[in-house]
Design an enzyme around this catalytic site. Structure first.
Site, mmCIF file in Angstrom:
data_model
loop_
_atom_site.group_PDB
_atom_site.id
_atom_site.type_symbol
_atom_site.label_atom_id
_atom_site.label_comp_id
_atom_site.label_asym_id
_atom_site.label_seq_id
_atom_site.Cartn_x
_atom_site.Cartn_y
_atom_site.Cartn_z
ATOM 1 N N ASP A 181 0.807 -1.216 0.000
ATOM 2 C CA ASP A 181 0.000 0.000 0.000
ATOM 3 C C ASP A 181 0.842 1.269 0.000
ATOM 4 O OD1 ASP A 181 -2.891 1.047 0.572
ATOM 5 O OD2 ASP A 181 -1.537 2.200 1.843
ATOM 6 N N VAL A 182 0.579 2.123 -0.966
ATOM 7 C CA VAL A 182 1.349 3.367 -1.095
ATOM 8 C C VAL A 182 1.123 4.294 0.091
ATOM 9 C CG1 VAL A 182 1.807 5.335 -2.567
ATOM 10 C CG2 VAL A 182 1.188 3.182 -3.575
#
Length: 304
Positions: free
Chosen positions: A256-257
Site C-alpha cells: 500500500d502506497v
DNA sequence: TGCCAGGGTCTTT
DNA sequence: AAAGACCATGGC
C-alpha cells in the site's frame, strides 16, 4: 415509525467516540454514512429489512443508538442485530490496550497513539462493499476513488429517505451481477475494474464466495489464498478486506502506497520503504499489524 | 505538464 | 520466483 427507539452500548476501555467520529468525518467524500455535528447516520440492511440508525455519545461516554427509520418495526431481535452491527463496525470488542502497550515503544507508532487515543479500527462489515471498495481504490488517487464509489452506490444502491435527505444502502451482488462492463465503464471505472466488480458479484450470487466461508478460514494465509482466487483480488486487496471486514489482527497490506508514505513521514525517511522493508519494520507489530496500518493511514488524513 | 495514485494480470526471463 | 509490459485516468 412514530415511536422513538433509543438505547445504549457501554463504551469499552480506551474508546473515544469523538476520535472515531473524526475519522469518519475526515476520511473522504463518503456516501455510505453521513456525519451531522456530533452524530453519524447510516443505513443498514438486515436481510430484506432496512434501517436508518444514528449514533451519538452519551454524557457518560456510552454510544447511543437511535433508529430513525425502518422498513419494519424493530423487534428486540433486530435491535440486538443492530447492536452487533455497531459493535462490529467500531470494533468495540477488541481490547486495544495491548496494542498501545506495544506501540508506545515503537518508533513509528508512538506519537499516533496519543494523537488518536481511543480510535478503533473502524470496519466495513458488508463483505461485498469491502471487496468493491478495495477494487475501486486500486491504483487511483483516493479523491477519485470516492467519486467512483459514490457513482456506483447512487446508480445501483437503494436510498432511504428521511427528513428530506437520502441515505444509501450499498448495492447488493444481485444488483451488480447482471450489469454489463460497458455500463460500469460509463461511470468511469476502467474496463478491468468493471469486469472485476461484476465477477465478484457473480461469485457471491452463485455462492462460490461468501463471508461465512472466508470467516471460517483457519488462518490468515488461507483466507488470503481463498480471496485471491477471485480475478482482480491480489494480495493488497485481500489484506485490505481481511483487515476491514474480517479483522484479522495481522492483515497487512504491505504494497500500500499510503502505508509506505505514512511510515516514510513518521520515520523521516528519504524515500518510501519497499514491501520488504515494511515487512521487516512491521515485524514487532505482531498481532496488531492491522491496527498499526489503520493508525498509520489515519495519520495521512490531515492532508486530504 | 508530468508524475503519482490505498494494484492487478499477463507475459517473459 | 522475479521482473517488466500494460492497463487507465483524475488530481495536483
Amino acid at each position: 415509525m412514530h415511536e422513538e427507539l433509543t438505547w445504549q452500548i457501554e463504551a469499552p476501555k480506551a474508546f473515544s467516540f469523538e476520535q472515531n467520529l473524526l475519522y469518519l468525518a475526515e476520511g473522504g467524500d463518503e456516501c455510505t454514512y453521513d456525519i451531522q455535528g456530533n452524530h453519524v447516520r447510516k443505513a443498514i440492511a438486515l436481510g430484506e429489512a432496512y434501517f436508518l440508525i444514528e449514533l451519538s455519545e452519551a454524557t457518560n461516554g456510552n454510544v447511543i443508538i437511535r433508529v430513525l427509520k425502518g422498513s419494519i418495526f424493530p423487534s428486540e431481535k433486530i435491535k440486538a442485530q443492530l447492536t452487533s452491527f455497531v459493535r462490529d463496525w467500531f470494533d468495540l470488542d477488541t481490547d486495544i490496550l495491548p496494542f498501545y502497550e506495544m506501540a508506545k515503544a515503537d518508533d513509528y507508532l508512538h506519537s499516533l497513539i496519543d494523537q488518536y487515543y481511543g480510535l478503533r479500527n473502524i470496519g466495513i462489515p458488508n463483505f461485498f462493499e469491502a471487496l468493491c471498495w478495495g477494487i475501486i481504490g486500486q491504483q487511483i488517487n483516493l479523491r477519485f476513488a470516492y467519486k467512483l464509489k459514490r457513482r456506483f452506490v447512487e446508480t445501483y444502491g437503494q436510498a432511504i429517505e428521511w427528513n428530506g435527505a437520502q441515505y444509501w444502502l450499498f448495492p447488493t451482488p444481485e444488483a451488480i451481477c447482471n450489469v454489463s462492463v460497458n455500463e460500469l465503464m460509463s461511470l468511469q471505472l476502467s474496463q478491468n475494474k468493471s469486469a472485476y466488480l461484476i465477477g465478484v458479484a457473480q461469485a457471491m450470487v452463485r455462492g462460490e464466495l461468501s463471508k461465512e466461508n472466508i470467516q471460517a478460514s483457519p488462518s490468515l494465509q488461507e483466507a488470503e489464498h481463498e480471496l485471491t482466487k477471485q480475478k482482480g483480488v491480489g494480495a493488497w486487496t485481500a489484506h485490505y478486506v481481511l483487515m476491514r471486514c474480517f479483522r484479522f489482527p495481522d492483515a497487512f497490506p504491505v504494497a500500500d502506497v499510503g502505508l509506505q508514505n505514512a511510515v516514510k513521514q513518521l520515520g523521516e525517511m528519504e524515500k518510501k520503504p519497499s514491501k520488504e522493508e515494511l515487512i521487516q519494520l512491521g515485524a514487532p507489530w505482531e498481532n496488531w499489524k492491522s491496527y498499526a496500518t489503520f493508525y498509520l493511514w489515519r495519520s495521512l488524513y490531515e492532508k486530504m
